[in-house]
Design a protein around this motif. Structure first.
Motif, short mmCIF file in Angstrom:
data_model
loop_
_atom_site.label_atom_id
_atom_site.label_comp_id
_atom_site.label_asym_id
_atom_site.label_seq_id
_atom_site.Cartn_x
_atom_site.Cartn_y
_atom_site.Cartn_z
N TYR A 4 0.85 -1.19 0.00
CA TYR A 4 0.00 0.00 0.00
C TYR A 4 0.88 1.24 0.00
CZ TYR A 4 -3.41 -3.44 1.50
OH TYR A 4 -4.20 -4.55 1.58
N ASP A 6 1.57 5.40 0.53
CA ASP A 6 1.24 6.38 1.57
C ASP A 6 0.48 7.55 0.95
OD1 ASP A 6 1.10 7.87 3.85
OD2 ASP A 6 3.22 8.45 3.85
N CYS A 7 -0.77 7.73 1.35
CA CYS A 7 -1.63 8.81 0.82
C CYS A 7 -1.73 9.99 1.78
CB CYS A 7 -3.02 8.28 0.55
SG CYS A 7 -3.10 7.07 -0.73
N THR A 8 -0.83 10.08 2.73
CA THR A 8 -0.91 11.13 3.75
C THR A 8 -0.87 12.51 3.12
OG1 THR A 8 0.18 9.66 5.32
CG2 THR A 8 0.12 12.00 5.87
N GLU A 9 0.06 12.75 2.22
CA GLU A 9 0.18 14.07 1.60
C GLU A 9 -1.07 14.41 0.79
OE1 GLU A 9 3.79 15.03 -0.45
OE2 GLU A 9 4.95 13.75 0.92
N GLY A 11 -4.09 13.25 1.26
CA GLY A 11 -5.17 13.48 2.22
C GLY A 11 -5.07 14.84 2.88
N GLU A 12 -3.85 15.25 3.24
CA GLU A 12 -3.65 16.57 3.84
C GLU A 12 -3.99 17.68 2.85
OE1 GLU A 12 0.38 16.31 5.14
OE2 GLU A 12 -0.17 15.36 7.05
N TYR A 15 -7.76 17.85 2.53
CA TYR A 15 -8.31 18.49 3.73
C TYR A 15 -8.11 20.01 3.67
CZ TYR A 15 -8.98 19.93 8.53
OH TYR A 15 -9.42 20.58 9.65
#
Length: 101
Positions: A4, A6-9, A11-12, A15
């Protein structure tokens, strides 16, 4: 480990875009609609015309910094008297005074 990503960036970022829309864009759009409705209501109380014509009139006055251009005045709004045009310009200027687009 690599199954998988990383979709953190992403997602941020999403947002931040949604927060900006809620905090900035929506209040500005609501303010514009309130001012536009006020101008339309006052114009329609003064002069009887179709809604689309009144909307165009408000738009043209706003685009020309509070005045109706002479070409528009002689063209599609030639039926309006000089006093009506002056009053409409004042209504639009007053309704949108202090509005930042």
């Amino acid at each position: 480990m690599y199954r998988y990503f990383d979709c953190t960036e992403a997602g941020e970022f999403l947002y931040a875009c949604i927060a900006h829309a809620i905090d900035k864009d929506l209040p500005q759009k609501i303010d514009f609609l309130r001012r536009n409705d006020e101008a339309m209501r006052r114009i329609m109380n003064m002069v009887e015309m179709r809604d689309i014509i009144a909307e165009n009139l408000v738009r043209f006055v706003r685009l020309n910094e509070g005045n109706l251009g002479s070409k528009r005045r002689e063209g599609e709004f030639e039926k309006l008297t000089d006093d009506e045009v002056t009053s409409i310009e004042a209504i639009v200027r007053e309704a949108f005074e202090g509005f930042v687009s």
